[in-house]
Scaffold this active site. Structure first.
Site, PDB file in Angstrom:
ATOM      1  N   LYS A  98       0.840  -1.193   0.000  1.00  0.00           N
ATOM      2  CA  LYS A  98       0.000   0.000   0.000  1.00  0.00           C
ATOM      3  C   LYS A  98       0.875   1.243   0.000  1.00  0.00           C
ATOM      4  O   LYS A  98       1.945   1.276   0.617  1.00  0.00           O
ATOM      5  CB  LYS A  98      -0.928   0.013   1.212  1.00  0.00           C
ATOM      6  CG  LYS A  98      -1.909  -1.138   1.263  1.00  0.00           C
ATOM      7  CD  LYS A  98      -3.040  -0.972   0.276  1.00  0.00           C
ATOM      8  CE  LYS A  98      -4.076   0.003   0.749  1.00  0.00           C
ATOM      9  NZ  LYS A  98      -5.270   0.028  -0.142  1.00  0.00           N
ATOM     10  N   CYS A 110     -11.306   0.812   4.761  1.00  0.00           N
ATOM     11  CA  CYS A 110     -11.266   2.273   4.712  1.00  0.00           C
ATOM     12  C   CYS A 110     -10.765   2.680   3.332  1.00  0.00           C
ATOM     13  O   CYS A 110      -9.721   2.216   2.884  1.00  0.00           O
ATOM     14  CB  CYS A 110     -10.373   2.837   5.805  1.00  0.00           C
ATOM     15  SG  CYS A 110      -9.011   1.761   6.312  1.00  0.00           S
ATOM     16  N   GLU A 168      -2.665  11.554   4.345  1.00  0.00           N
ATOM     17  CA  GLU A 168      -4.123  11.501   4.269  1.00  0.00           C
ATOM     18  C   GLU A 168      -4.696  12.787   4.852  1.00  0.00           C
ATOM     19  O   GLU A 168      -4.301  13.241   5.927  1.00  0.00           O
ATOM     20  CB  GLU A 168      -4.682  10.307   5.050  1.00  0.00           C
ATOM     21  CG  GLU A 168      -4.472   8.955   4.392  1.00  0.00           C
ATOM     22  CD  GLU A 168      -5.401   8.706   3.203  1.00  0.00           C
ATOM     23  OE1 GLU A 168      -6.092   9.642   2.768  1.00  0.00           O
ATOM     24  OE2 GLU A 168      -5.425   7.565   2.731  1.00  0.00           O
ATOM     25  N   GLU A 170      -8.559  13.738   5.202  1.00  0.00           N
ATOM     26  CA  GLU A 170      -9.855  13.149   4.866  1.00  0.00           C
ATOM     27  C   GLU A 170     -10.990  13.669   5.735  1.00  0.00           C
ATOM     28  O   GLU A 170     -10.818  13.960   6.923  1.00  0.00           O
ATOM     29  CB  GLU A 170      -9.791  11.624   5.026  1.00  0.00           C
ATOM     30  CG  GLU A 170      -8.825  10.960   4.069  1.00  0.00           C
ATOM     31  CD  GLU A 170      -8.873   9.452   4.135  1.00  0.00           C
ATOM     32  OE1 GLU A 170      -8.616   8.821   3.096  1.00  0.00           O
ATOM     33  OE2 GLU A 170      -9.168   8.899   5.219  1.00  0.00           O
TER      34      GLU A 170
END
Length: 250
Positions: A98, A110, A168, A170
């Site tokens: 990832k 997620c 991230e 978000e």
């Protein structure tokens, strides 16, 4: 029509920020080696939002996760928590391939709703995205992931760097689903899964940390501040449904 309307509202400031992210990323990752499967997903169109969750445009997953000047474009996401009939929570360890937060333990699934089809359509769209991605990541059949049985709870907003290039930022919709599911994890996405009982979560987290593992930032925040009360009231989870609050974490 919804997508076109949202794009017409995209302010120049957002467009400029995305362009800066794109230029910086193309320079910084020119020599980086990314997993081919994960790299192909970087073209997906994420939904840009402001801090009140109004859609203001779209940008690729690559642009949304490129860190420039200590931040990245705010975009819509979801975190799904699946509990079995015994009240145990399904956790996953993210694949080492990832791009953001590889190898870290997190909630069941997620990811992001995309600027396509019905996925930009608020809670209903986020549930469709959760169904789509959970099938991709964990191999759970769609019929075991009925959106009508997903319980929306609230939203959180956070920023967390992953490394020097990625991060991230978000606005994350929290979804619960209870039922028996059959998981067959996709190794490109998930390296391990574990069903964890409520009373055993602190011990599980301590074991992860003591053996050199980590939790994703969003799961760490949720498990500290919100999950204990929700999990304790799993049989009455609907009472926590909150359409007004966006929990902001720094």
């Amino acid at each position: 029509m919804l997508i076109e309307k949202c794009l017409r509202r995209a302010p120049n400031l957002v467009k400029q920020a995305v362009q800066r992210s794109s230029r910086s990323l193309s320079q910084s990752t020119a020599s980086s080696k990314l997993d081919p499967v994960q790299e192909s997903l970087l073209q997906e169109p994420c939904i840009l939002v402001d801090e009140k969750d109004n859609i203001i445009g779209q940008a690729s997953k690559r642009e949304c996760h490129a860190t420039v000047n200590g931040t990245s474009p705010l975009h819509r996401a979801f975190s799904l928590f699946i509990f079995n009939d015994n009240g145990e929570l399904l956790l996953q360890r993210r694949s080492d391939s990832k791009i953001t937060f590889p190898g870290m333990w997190t909630n069941t699934c997620c990811s992001h709703p995309l600027m396509q089809g019905q996925e930009p359509d608020g809670i209903a769209g986020v549930k469709l995205a959760a169904q789509r991605r959970t099938t991709i990541e964990l191999g759970i059949p769609e019929e075991q992931l009925q959106t009508s049985k997903m319980q929306y709870l609230t939203r959180i907003l956070y920023y967390a760097p992953s490394n020097g290039e990625w991060g991230e930022h978000e606005l994350d919709y929290i979804l619960f689903l209870r039922g028996q599911v059959d998981a067959l994890p996709n190794p490109e996405e998930v390296s391990h899964v574990e069903w964890v009982a409520r009373d055993n979560l602190p011990e599980f987290i301590q074991h992860v940390k003591s053996t050199g593992g980590k939790l994703t930032p969003w799961f760490s925040l949720i498990s500290q501040h919100l999950l204990p009360e929700w999990w304790k009231n799993l049989d009455h989870i609907h009472k926590f449904e909150d359409h007004n609050t966006i929990h902001k974490f720094s």
